[in-house]
Enzyme design. Sequence first.
Site, PDB file in Angstrom:
ATOM      1  N   HIS A 280       2.474   3.527  -9.112  1.00 38.25           N
ATOM      2  CA  HIS A 280       2.273   2.103  -9.385  1.00 38.25           C
ATOM      3  C   HIS A 280       3.443   1.518 -10.177  1.00 38.25           C
ATOM      4  CE1 HIS A 280      -1.562   2.115  -7.498  1.00 38.25           C
ATOM      5  NE2 HIS A 280      -2.160   2.852  -8.408  1.00 38.25           N
TER       6      HIS A 280
ATOM      7  N   ASP B 209       0.826  -1.204   0.000  1.00 40.35           N
ATOM      8  CA  ASP B 209       0.000   0.000   0.000  1.00 40.35           C
ATOM      9  C   ASP B 209       0.868   1.265   0.000  1.00 40.35           C
ATOM     10  OD1 ASP B 209      -2.315   1.434   0.010  1.00 40.35           O
ATOM     11  OD2 ASP B 209      -2.783   1.124   2.124  1.00 40.35           O
TER      12      ASP B 209
ATOM     13  N   LEU C 152      11.375 -20.423  -4.437  1.00 35.57           N
ATOM     14  CA  LEU C 152      10.444 -19.455  -3.843  1.00 35.57           C
ATOM     15  C   LEU C 152       9.110 -19.593  -4.563  1.00 35.57           C
ATOM     16  CD1 LEU C 152       9.900 -16.865  -2.020  1.00 35.57           C
ATOM     17  CD2 LEU C 152      10.337 -15.576  -4.099  1.00 35.57           C
TER      18      LEU C 152
END
Length: 239
Positions: free
Chosen positions: A30, A13, A124
């Site tokens: 963004h 956020d 991962l």
Amino acid sequence: MQTRPKHIAMIMDGNGRWAKKRLLPRAVGHVRGSSNVRSIVQVCVEHGVEYLTLFAFSTENWRRPEDEVSTLMDLFIQYLDKEVGEMKAAGIRFRMIGERSAFSASLQERIASAERETSQNTKLHLTVAANYGGQWDILKATQLWAQENPNTSLSLLEPQELKNYLSTRELPDPDLLIRTGGESRLSNFLLWQMAYTELYFTDTYWPEFDRAELEIALDWFSKRVRRFGQTDEQVLEEN
Ligand code: FPP
């Protein structure tokens, strides 16, 4: 006692506020946020984190202005186009959770192809939650269970069984949630899965959440005593 989280979930956020502070359009925030994903994935690999789940787009984010939604979709496409080869080489397995049928055909194809291309990797497990909502996940899992068990009463459904119908059925529950951007809420992320997750909130905006910040969170986590409903004494005895 656990020192390193096996699974980290992140709410990324603060992209918009990061941009606003610099008098830049939200889209720039963004873009920066998206390039930060790459660095954070790398740091997680270095620290031996096995599962990383990122909240990229919630079911509620469709309410944002159309051009912002389209920027986020484009960034997702660009991310996949740029990173799949590297993820494949680095041993990263990519998954997406969320309702993908709402995405454009080209995005859906890229997602499926990234999942396929990296399906043998185990170093991962990178999961991107997009068009995802925790309530949607729980409801969908319950409906799926009922479909598969038409002759069993819903009252017999146990939490351990429902878990196998969630979109995260292949992932362990998160040990640590990191939320950047100063808010202290879950925003409909992995509601079921985070019942015992340690919650870490930082004011740092996502584009500025770097290696040093992540290491502070990891250090904080290493000092937590996880009781899973038990007493301190029981936990001490077990360790
Ligand atoms: C929250 O910031 C962030 C989002 C809604 C999108 C997160 C997306 C990215 C980091 C980029 C794309 C992701 C991938 C995996 C390629 P906000 O806009 O709500 O910030 P604000 O609260 O400051 O307005």
